[in-house]
Design a protein around this motif. Structure first.
Motif, short mmCIF file in Angstrom:
data_model
loop_
_atom_site.label_atom_id
_atom_site.label_comp_id
_atom_site.label_asym_id
_atom_site.label_seq_id
_atom_site.Cartn_x
_atom_site.Cartn_y
_atom_site.Cartn_z
N ASP A 120 0.80 -1.22 0.00
CA ASP A 120 0.00 0.00 0.00
C ASP A 120 0.84 1.28 0.00
OD1 ASP A 120 0.87 -0.47 2.59
OD2 ASP A 120 -0.95 0.30 3.53
N VAL A 121 2.14 1.15 -0.30
CA VAL A 121 3.01 2.32 -0.46
C VAL A 121 3.28 2.50 -1.95
CG1 VAL A 121 5.30 3.30 -0.03
CG2 VAL A 121 4.08 2.14 1.81
N ALA A 122 2.95 3.68 -2.45
CA ALA A 122 3.19 3.99 -3.86
C ALA A 122 4.52 4.72 -4.00
CB ALA A 122 2.07 4.85 -4.41
N VAL A 123 5.37 4.23 -4.91
CA VAL A 123 6.62 4.91 -5.22
C VAL A 123 6.31 5.89 -6.35
CG1 VAL A 123 8.99 4.65 -6.00
CG2 VAL A 123 7.97 2.90 -4.53
N GLN A 124 6.32 7.19 -6.02
CA GLN A 124 5.96 8.19 -7.01
C GLN A 124 7.17 8.69 -7.79
OE1 GLN A 124 3.74 10.87 -4.36
NE2 GLN A 124 1.86 10.08 -5.28
N THR A 125 8.33 8.74 -7.16
CA THR A 125 9.58 9.13 -7.81
C THR A 125 10.69 8.26 -7.26
OG1 THR A 125 8.85 11.43 -7.99
CG2 THR A 125 11.20 11.03 -8.22
N SER A 126 11.53 7.77 -8.14
CA SER A 126 12.65 6.94 -7.69
C SER A 126 13.86 7.22 -8.56
CB SER A 126 12.28 5.46 -7.76
OG SER A 126 13.39 4.67 -7.43
N THR A 127 14.82 7.97 -7.99
CA THR A 127 16.10 8.21 -8.65
C THR A 127 17.18 7.98 -7.60
OG1 THR A 127 16.25 10.56 -8.09
CG2 THR A 127 15.06 10.00 -10.12
N ALA A 128 18.43 8.04 -8.00
CA ALA A 128 19.52 7.87 -7.03
C ALA A 128 19.53 8.98 -5.99
CB ALA A 128 20.87 7.83 -7.75
N GLY A 129 18.97 10.15 -6.33
CA GLY A 129 19.00 11.28 -5.42
C GLY A 129 17.70 11.62 -4.76
N GLN A 130 16.60 10.99 -5.19
CA GLN A 130 15.30 11.34 -4.61
C GLN A 130 14.36 10.14 -4.64
OE1 GLN A 130 12.79 14.15 -6.72
NE2 GLN A 130 11.94 14.90 -4.81
N LEU A 131 13.61 10.02 -3.56
CA LEU A 131 12.59 8.97 -3.45
C LEU A 131 11.35 9.62 -2.86
CD1 LEU A 131 11.93 5.93 -3.69
CD2 LEU A 131 12.80 5.66 -1.38
N VAL A 132 10.23 9.54 -3.58
CA VAL A 132 8.97 10.08 -3.09
C VAL A 132 8.00 8.93 -2.93
CG1 VAL A 132 7.07 11.67 -3.50
CG2 VAL A 132 9.38 12.31 -4.21
N LEU A 133 7.49 8.78 -1.71
CA LEU A 133 6.58 7.69 -1.37
C LEU A 133 5.26 8.26 -0.90
CD1 LEU A 133 9.08 5.64 0.84
CD2 LEU A 133 8.63 5.34 -1.60
N LYS A 134 4.17 7.53 -1.14
CA LYS A 134 2.86 7.93 -0.64
C LYS A 134 2.22 6.71 -0.02
CE LYS A 134 -1.35 10.37 -1.58
NZ LYS A 134 -2.00 11.34 -2.43
N GLY A 135 1.69 6.90 1.20
CA GLY A 135 1.03 5.78 1.86
C GLY A 135 0.57 6.17 3.25
N THR A 136 0.10 5.18 3.99
CA THR A 136 -0.32 5.44 5.36
C THR A 136 0.92 5.64 6.23
OG1 THR A 136 -0.30 3.11 5.99
CG2 THR A 136 -2.37 3.97 5.06
N ILE A 137 0.72 6.26 7.37
CA ILE A 137 1.83 6.52 8.29
C ILE A 137 2.52 5.21 8.66
CG2 ILE A 137 2.45 7.43 10.56
CD1 ILE A 137 1.58 9.59 8.56
N GLY A 138 1.74 4.21 9.07
CA GLY A 138 2.33 2.94 9.47
C GLY A 138 3.10 2.27 8.36
N SER A 139 2.55 2.30 7.15
CA SER A 139 3.23 1.67 6.01
C SER A 139 4.49 2.42 5.63
CB SER A 139 2.28 1.57 4.82
OG SER A 139 1.24 0.67 5.11
#
Length: 105
Positions: free
Chosen positions: A69-88
């Motif tokens: 239930d965690v969506a990886v919105q951006t994934s590069t060597a310098g940046q990672l953007v995740l969206k999901g619930t606090i627990g996840s």
């Protein structure tokens, strides 16, 4: 005596609390060694889902499998953007690794 009805109208505005990043006061990294960000956590008092942006300006990020239930919105060597619930997201941070670069003068 005569009692008159009293009425009042109230307008109440509640501001949303900002998400909070919880981490040790300092983190140490050895150049070239991938370290999990498991000591970093997020919290939010009034949101069930948030976006979390992690940036590495003097190193690189890598990650292992994310909770479903965690969506990886951006994934590069310098940046990672995740969206999901606090627990996840807190669970996902155990699988996010930072590798510091060796800085030369």
């Amino acid at each position: 005596t005569c009692a008159l009805p009293i009425s009042s109208n109230w307008n109440l505005t509640v501001n949303k609390a900002a998400p909070v990043l919880l981490s040790p006061s300092s983190l140490n990294f050895k150049a070239g060694v991938a370290v999990a960000l498991s000591s970093v956590m997020v919290a939010d008092a009034d949101s069930s889902k948030i976006s979390l942006s992690i940036e590495a300006s003097k190193g690189k990020l890598s990650w292992t499998d994310m909770p479903s239930d965690v969506a990886v919105q951006t994934s590069t060597a310098g940046q990672l953007v995740l969206k999901g619930t606090i627990g996840s997201l807190n669970g996902a941070l155990k699988g996010v690794f930072y590798t510091a670069l060796l800085l030369r003068n």
